[in-house]
Write an enzyme that holds these catalytic residues in place. Structure first.
Site, PDB file in Angstrom:
ATOM      1  N   TYR A  53      72.419 -13.357  79.511  1.00 55.88           N
ATOM      2  CA  TYR A  53      72.786 -13.088  80.916  1.00 55.88           C
ATOM      3  C   TYR A  53      73.152 -11.615  81.130  1.00 55.88           C
ATOM      4  O   TYR A  53      72.915 -11.077  82.220  1.00 55.88           O
ATOM      5  CB  TYR A  53      73.894 -14.051  81.382  1.00 55.88           C
ATOM      6  N   ASN A  87      68.243 -19.072  93.033  1.00 55.88           N
ATOM      7  CA  ASN A  87      68.241 -17.820  92.262  1.00 55.88           C
ATOM      8  C   ASN A  87      69.655 -17.332  92.024  1.00 55.88           C
ATOM      9  O   ASN A  87      70.525 -17.452  92.881  1.00 55.88           O
ATOM     10  CB  ASN A  87      67.429 -16.753  92.992  1.00 55.88           C
ATOM     11  N   VAL A  88      69.849 -16.729  90.845  1.00 52.81           N
ATOM     12  CA  VAL A  88      71.169 -16.210  90.503  1.00 52.81           C
ATOM     13  C   VAL A  88      71.242 -14.707  90.765  1.00 52.81           C
ATOM     14  O   VAL A  88      72.261 -14.081  90.489  1.00 52.81           O
ATOM     15  CB  VAL A  88      71.544 -16.569  89.038  1.00 52.81           C
ATOM     16  N   ASP A  89      70.150 -14.130  91.295  1.00 48.97           N
ATOM     17  CA  ASP A  89      70.201 -12.708  91.661  1.00 48.97           C
ATOM     18  C   ASP A  89      70.888 -12.566  93.022  1.00 48.97           C
ATOM     19  O   ASP A  89      71.233 -13.539  93.670  1.00 48.97           O
ATOM     20  CB  ASP A  89      68.778 -12.102  91.667  1.00 48.97           C
ATOM     21  N   HIS A 104      72.785 -22.411  91.954  1.00 46.78           N
ATOM     22  CA  HIS A 104      72.860 -22.326  90.488  1.00 46.78           C
ATOM     23  C   HIS A 104      73.740 -21.185  90.000  1.00 46.78           C
ATOM     24  O   HIS A 104      73.611 -20.760  88.864  1.00 46.78           O
ATOM     25  CB  HIS A 104      71.443 -22.195  89.905  1.00 46.78           C
ATOM     26  N   GLY A 171      58.676 -20.342  96.925  1.00 48.06           N
ATOM     27  CA  GLY A 171      58.674 -19.917  95.525  1.00 48.06           C
ATOM     28  C   GLY A 171      59.481 -20.776  94.580  1.00 48.06           C
ATOM     29  O   GLY A 171      60.159 -20.240  93.706  1.00 48.06           O
ATOM     30  N   THR A 172      59.366 -22.081  94.725  1.00 47.15           N
ATOM     31  CA  THR A 172      60.003 -22.961  93.733  1.00 47.15           C
ATOM     32  C   THR A 172      59.026 -24.048  93.322  1.00 47.15           C
ATOM     33  O   THR A 172      58.310 -24.592  94.171  1.00 47.15           O
ATOM     34  CB  THR A 172      61.321 -23.586  94.256  1.00 47.15           C
ATOM     35  N   SER A 173      59.011 -24.346  92.014  1.00 47.90           N
ATOM     36  CA  SER A 173      58.099 -25.387  91.533  1.00 47.90           C
ATOM     37  C   SER A 173      58.648 -26.785  91.846  1.00 47.90           C
ATOM     38  O   SER A 173      57.972 -27.775  91.609  1.00 47.90           O
ATOM     39  CB  SER A 173      57.899 -25.240  90.026  1.00 47.90           C
TER      40      SER A 173
HETATM   41  P1  OAD Z   1      59.893 -21.926  88.599  1.00 45.75           P
HETATM   42  O1  OAD Z   1      59.573 -20.856  87.627  1.00 45.75           O
HETATM   43  O2  OAD Z   1      59.949 -23.330  88.120  1.00 45.75           O
HETATM   44  O3  OAD Z   1      58.851 -21.894  89.818  1.00 45.75           O
HETATM   45  C1  OAD Z   1      58.476 -20.672  90.406  1.00 45.75           C
HETATM   46  C2  OAD Z   1      57.559 -20.941  91.589  1.00 45.75           C
HETATM   47  O4  OAD Z   1      57.343 -19.699  92.229  1.00 45.75           O
HETATM   48  C3  OAD Z   1      56.201 -21.525  91.211  1.00 45.75           C
HETATM   49  O5  OAD Z   1      55.863 -22.573  92.108  1.00 45.75           O
HETATM   50  C4  OAD Z   1      55.259 -20.332  91.395  1.00 45.75           C
HETATM   51  O6  OAD Z   1      53.946 -20.700  91.796  1.00 45.75           O
HETATM   52  C5  OAD Z   1      55.956 -19.569  92.509  1.00 45.75           C
HETATM   53  N1  OAD Z   1      55.664 -18.124  92.563  1.00 45.75           N
HETATM   54  C6  OAD Z   1      55.344 -17.281  91.562  1.00 45.75           C
HETATM   55  N2  OAD Z   1      55.207 -16.025  92.046  1.00 45.75           N
HETATM   56  C7  OAD Z   1      55.454 -16.077  93.366  1.00 45.75           C
HETATM   57  C8  OAD Z   1      55.502 -15.104  94.431  1.00 45.75           C
HETATM   58  N3  OAD Z   1      55.275 -13.811  94.213  1.00 45.75           N
HETATM   59  N4  OAD Z   1      55.799 -15.526  95.679  1.00 45.75           N
HETATM   60  C9  OAD Z   1      56.063 -16.845  95.915  1.00 45.75           C
HETATM   61  N5  OAD Z   1      56.042 -17.789  94.970  1.00 45.75           N
HETATM   62  C10 OAD Z   1      55.753 -17.418  93.711  1.00 45.75           C
HETATM   63  O7  OAD Z   1      61.278 -21.490  89.311  1.00 45.75           O
HETATM   64  P2  OAD Z   1      62.312 -22.385  90.157  1.00 45.75           P
HETATM   65  O8  OAD Z   1      61.613 -23.489  90.860  1.00 45.75           O
HETATM   66  O9  OAD Z   1      63.124 -21.445  90.957  1.00 45.75           O
HETATM   67  O10 OAD Z   1      67.772 -22.891  86.826  1.00 45.75           O
HETATM   68  O11 OAD Z   1      63.200 -22.977  89.003  1.00 45.75           O
HETATM   69  C11 OAD Z   1      64.310 -23.766  89.340  1.00 45.75           C
HETATM   70  C12 OAD Z   1      65.410 -23.592  88.324  1.00 45.75           C
HETATM   71  O12 OAD Z   1      64.884 -23.784  87.002  1.00 45.75           O
HETATM   72  C13 OAD Z   1      65.999 -22.209  88.261  1.00 45.75           C
HETATM   73  O13 OAD Z   1      66.987 -21.986  89.243  1.00 45.75           O
HETATM   74  C14 OAD Z   1      66.559 -22.127  86.877  1.00 45.75           C
HETATM   75  C15 OAD Z   1      65.412 -22.762  86.125  1.00 45.75           C
HETATM   76  O14 OAD Z   1      65.704 -23.363  84.930  1.00 45.75           O
HETATM   77  C16 OAD Z   1      68.704 -22.602  85.900  1.00 45.75           C
HETATM   78  O15 OAD Z   1      68.590 -21.705  85.081  1.00 45.75           O
HETATM   79  C17 OAD Z   1      69.903 -23.488  85.971  1.00 45.75           C
END
Ligand code: OAD
Length: 229
Positions: A53, A87-89, A104, A171-173
């Site tokens: 971190y 996001n943690v940023d 988070h 931007g979340t999976s």
């Molecule tokens: P992921 O890495 O699982 O998903 C990222 C998403 O962003 C995917 O759907 C990509 O297609 C999309 N993506 C990539 N580049 C992009 C861009 N330039 N613009 C828009 N979308 C884009 O990340 P999260 O879903 O945020 O938690 O993950 C959720 C949690 O899992 C996080 O908060 C973290 C992680 O483990 C902890 O650490 C507790």
């Protein structure tokens, strides 16, 4: 003004140079989740976790909000905007969004081990080390919600989404619960937009997909939202 609630994930900050987690080359290809993002990992090797971190915090200070963050902040002219971020940023805040809820945790903050409700700012440029304690002598740890821990902000997030006029996901999976389950609280008939360059699987059929990176997606969204003002 209409209430616009936006759920963001790692893709929101990708164009600022912050890695996502599950894309190819993402953080979880380089690190083991169980070693750096669980309470058990911290217990087993606190130095490794603090270092992970500390590095991410250092990197954050070299990154700037991107056009997507700035575009969401600009929507506050026409909407009551609430950001719920995984996001943690701190890029939404640095883009001047005024209502930001962190599901988070936050990289720039610390809390004592065992007490996620007492939160301290980490001064810019300072690392968190073993032996850093709060005034009561409790070891400080990153203020991050690790896997297996409660997500205290989930209830306020649910209330905001249930009460929204428009819901946007960027931007979340949608792999990580309970955040991924928030989509289920969007009311039927409430317009829902999802911005992502990749296909994201959801259980709903009433979503308007914008297949784009966050910056371009927020530009398109801003145009589409004109009819909802
Ligand atoms: P992921 O890495 O699982 O998903 C990222 C998403 O962003 C995917 O759907 C990509 O297609 C999309 N993506 C990539 N580049 C992009 C861009 N330039 N613009 C828009 N979308 C884009 O990340 P999260 O879903 O945020 O938690 O993950 C959720 C949690 O899992 C996080 O908060 C973290 C992680 O483990 C902890 O650490 C507790």
């Amino acid at each position: 003004m209409k209430k616009l609630v936006v759920l963001t994930g790692a893709g929101m900050s990708a164009e600022s140079g912050i890695s996502t987690f599950r894309d190819s080359g993402g953080l979880w290809e380089k690190y083991k989740v169980e070693e750096v993002a669980t309470p058990e990992g911290f217990e087993a090797n606190p130095g490794l976790v603090l270092d992970f971190y500390n590095q991410r915090r250092k990197q954050l200070y070299t990154c700037q909000p991107n056009e997507g963050h700035l575009g969401l902040a600009a929507l506050e002219k026409d909407f009551e905007v609430y950001i719920i971020t995984q996001n943690v940023d701190n890029l939404h805040e640095r883009a001047s969004s005024t209502n930001v809820l962190h599901l988070h945790g936050e990289l720039t903050k610390a809390c004592p081990v065992g007490d996620p409700y007492t939160v301290y700012d980490i001064p810019p440029g300072k690392d968190l080390q073993l032996g850093d304690t709060d005034p009561q002598g409790r070891q400080l740890r990153p203020f991050i919600v690790w896997f297996g821990e409660a997500v205290p902000m989930i209830e306020p997030a649910i209330r905001q989404i249930a009460d929204a006029d428009i819901f946007v996901i960027i931007g979340t999976s949608l792999n990580v619960y309970p955040a991924a389950g928030l989509l289920g609280y969007a009311r039927r008939g409430q317009p829902i937009f999802l911005i992502d360059p990749q296909e994201v699987h959801t259980c709903r059929t009433d979503i308007h997909f914008i297949r784009a990176l966050a910056s371009e997606g927020v530009r398109q969204l801003t145009r589409l939202l004109k009819e909802y003002r």
